[in-house]
Design an enzyme around this catalytic site. Structure first.
Site, PDB file in Angstrom:
ATOM      1  N   GLU A 334      73.751 -24.332 -22.719  1.00 44.53           N
ATOM      2  CA  GLU A 334      74.578 -23.822 -21.626  1.00 44.53           C
ATOM      3  C   GLU A 334      76.048 -24.137 -21.867  1.00 44.53           C
ATOM      4  OE1 GLU A 334      71.982 -23.908 -17.460  1.00 44.53           O
ATOM      5  OE2 GLU A 334      73.444 -25.477 -17.853  1.00 44.53           O
ATOM      6  N   CYS A 335      76.899 -23.133 -21.759  1.00 39.54           N
ATOM      7  CA  CYS A 335      78.353 -23.290 -21.737  1.00 39.54           C
ATOM      8  C   CYS A 335      78.861 -24.138 -22.908  1.00 39.54           C
ATOM      9  CB  CYS A 335      78.796 -23.852 -20.395  1.00 39.54           C
ATOM     10  SG  CYS A 335      80.548 -23.549 -20.031  1.00 39.54           S
ATOM     11  N   GLY A 336      79.113 -25.428 -22.706  1.00 44.79           N
ATOM     12  CA  GLY A 336      79.545 -26.272 -23.811  1.00 44.79           C
ATOM     13  C   GLY A 336      78.535 -26.283 -24.937  1.00 44.79           C
TER      14      GLY A 336
END
Length: 463
Positions: A334-336
Site C-alpha cells: 500500500e502507498c509507501g
C-alpha cells in the site's frame, strides 16, 4: 452495558487534539487506568502517539469507511481488557465527508457511541469571544453532549480565566483545564503531518513530560467523572469482522514495520491474526532476509522517501523480496509499499534511489500533495484480496506520483467525482500474486479482504 468513555474533539485541525489526547491518555495510564485509545478518521500517525501513551494499540474509528455496525464492532473489539475509552477526534467536531453527507465526522462517531465530548479551543487570538464559539458548537446539534471544554494556547493564567468565566457564564459548560503556550509541547511535523512514533527519538520521554504538564493544569478527575457518567453503550453488533473465537493459525504473513513502513490499521492486523494468520515482523531497512516459513508479505505505507537511501542500499533485502515475488508468494503493498516496489524513488531534492523494480516506473515526490481524500473503488480484476466487481472504500493520501505502467489495473475509482473512472492499483507477477496500490484499505470495509489474503498465503505456505 456501561463503560466510561470520552471523546476529545477540536473546533478545527491544529487545535491540539493529538497533544492533549495523548497527554490525558498518558496521565490516566500513569495513574494505573487501562485506556482503550481510538482515533476518528483514517489517519495513521496520531494513533502511534496514542498507542505509546496508552501502552496499548490504538484503533481507528471511521463511520464513512466502515459504516455504523462495523465501526461499532471495532470499538467493542478495542475494549477488551480495558477500563476506560478515550477517542481523539478528527479535524473540527462537525467536519465529515462533505457538507451534504456528514458521515465520518467526530460528532457522528460521538453520537453513535453515545459518548460525551470534551471540546478543545485554541484561544491564542481571542478572549470573551471564546464563549460564542462554544455556544455555537453546542447549539448546532443538541444530540451531541459537549460536557466540558479545554482551552489551549492560553497566553497566561489571567487570559485563561477571562475565557473560562465567559464560557461558563454564557454556555453553562464547565471548563476543565487549559494549556499555556509552550513550544516544548509541540509534536514535530513533516509533509504528511506529525512525525511518526516509528522514527524513534525521545518520544517516550516527550509523552511523559506532556502528561506531567497536563496533570498540572487539566482536571483529570473531572474528566474521569464525565467519562464515568456516560450513558449505557449502544447494543454490541453481532460478530462480523472478528470471529468469536480466534482461528488456529494456518499460515504465516510477514509484516514490514520500521522507520520506512508503519502505516497499518490495527484492526487489519487483528483481523489477519484472528482469522488464521500468524504474524511476524521484519524491517526492509535493517534486516537482510525475510522471516522463515512465510506464505505472504504485507508492506504498508509510511515514509520510504525519507529512508530511500537506506532501503536502496539494502541489496540483500531487495533480492529476497524480488525472489519471493518471482516464486509466486502473495505480496500486498500500500502507498509507501507501492513506492518500494517501483523501479526507484526520486525524493524532494531530485535524488534518485533504486528500489525493487517489480513495478515499472519511478515514484517521484511532488512539491505539493498529489491526491487526498476518501475513495470508493470497484475491483476491476481479480487479485489476492478481492474479486472482480467488489466495491471497496478507502483513503488516498500521497505526495508521490507514479506514471501509470502497462500492468493489469486492480481498481476503477468511483468516488470522489474528480477521480471517477480512473484506474488505481496494479496487479503484478506471472501468477498475479502481487497487488500494489495507493489506496489505503481498512479490512473492516469487507472481512473477505483479510480472509482472501490468508487463503492465498496458505496456498503458498501452510502451517
Amino acid at each position: 452495558m456501561n463503560f466510561p468513555r470520552i471523546v476529545i474533539a477540536g473546533i478545527s485541525s491544529s487545535s491540539g487534539k493529538t497533544t492533549i489526547s495523548s497527554g490525558i491518555t498518558a496521565a490516566l495510564t500513569k495513574r494505573g487506568h487501562k485506556v482503550a485509545a481510538y482515533k476518528c478518521g483514517p489517519d495513521y500517525i496520531d494513533p502511534g502517539y496514542l498507542t505509546l501513551a496508552a501502552d496499548n494499540p490504538c484503533h481507528n474509528l471511521d463511520s464513512w469507511m466502515l459504516g455504523k455496525d462495523a465501526m461499532t464492532e471495532v470499538f467493542f473489539h478495542g475494549l477488551k481488557n480495558r477500563e476506560i475509552a478515550l477517542v481523539e477526534g478528527v479535524m473540527g467536531l462537525y467536519d465529515g465527508y462533505s457538507g451534504e453527507r456528514p458521515g465520518g465526522s467526530t460528532a457522528e462517531i460521538a453520537r453513535l457511541l453515545s459518548a460525551p465530548v470534551i471540546l478543545l479551543l485554541n484561544i491564542s487570538h481571542m478572549a470573551e469571544s471564546a464563549a460564542a464559539i462554544v455556544l455555537g458548537y453546542k447549539n448546532l446539534d443538541p444530540r451531541i453532549n459537549i460536557a466540558g471544554v479545554i482551552l489551549n494556547q492560553a497566553g497566561s493564567l489571567r487570559h485563561y480565566e477571562i475565557c473560562r468565566k465567559a464560557i461558563e457564564k454564557y454556555t453553562s459548560t464547565p471548563v476543565v483545564g487549559y494549556l499555556l503556550r509552550n513550544k516544548e509541547l509541540a509534536i514535530p511535523e513533516r509533509h504528511l503531518g506529525l512525525k511518526t512514533t516509528s522514527e524513534g527519538g525521545e518520544l517516550a520521554s516527550f509523552i511523559q513530560n506532556l502528561a506531567a504538564h497536563i496533570e498540572s493544569t487539566i482536571d483529570i478527575d473531572r474528566i474521569l467523572n464525565i467519562a464515568r457518567n456516560a450513558p449505557p453503550l449502544p447494543e454490541r453488533p453481532c460478530p462480523y469482522l472478528f470471529p468469536e473465537t480466534p482461528a488456529r493459525p494456518v499460515t504465516r504473513i510477514a509484516i514490514a514495520r520500521d522507520e520506512a513502513f508503519s502505516f497499518y490499521y490495527q484492526a487489519n492486523l487483528d483481523m489477519l491474526s484472528d482469522w488464521g494468520a500468524e504474524l511476524c515482523y521484519f524491517s526492509p531497512v535493517h534486516d537482510t532476509c525475510l522471516p522463515e516459513n512465510i506464505g505472504g508479505i504485507y508492506i504498508g505505507g509510511g515514509f520510504p522517501e525519507i529512508m530511500a537511501a537506506e532501503l536502496s542500499a539494502n541489496q540483500a533485502m531487495k533480492t529476497a523480496l524480488t525472489k519471493a515475488a518471482e516464486d509466486g508468494m502473495p505480496i500486498y503493498a500500500e502507498c509507501g509499499g507501492l513506492m518500494y516496489l517501483s523501479e526507484a524513488i526520486e525524493d524532494f531534492d531530485n535524488n534518485k534511489y533504486l528500489m525493487l523494480g517489480l513495478l515499472p516506473g519511478v515514484s517521484v515526490m511532488q512539491k505539493k500533495l498529489h491526491r487526498l481524500g476518501y475513495t470508493r473503488a470497484a475491483v476491476q480484476n481479480d487479485n489476492i484480496l478481492s474479486g472482480k466487481g467488489t466495491e471497496l472504500r478507502g483513503h488516498i493520501f500521497h505526495w508521490s506520483k507514479l506514471p501509470s505502467p502497462k500492468t493489469k489495473p486492480a481498481y476503477t475509482l468511483l468516488e470522489p467525482a474528480e477521480y471517477a473512472g480512473q484506474n488505481e492499483g496494479f496487479i503484478i507477477g506471472n501468477s498475479t500474486n502481487v497487488l500494489a496500490s495507493y489506496l489505503h484499505l481498512h479490512f473492516g470495509t469487507n472481512p473477505d479482504l483479510a480472509k482472501n489474503f490468508i487463503r492465498v498465503s496458505k496456498g503458498f505456505y501452510a502451517i
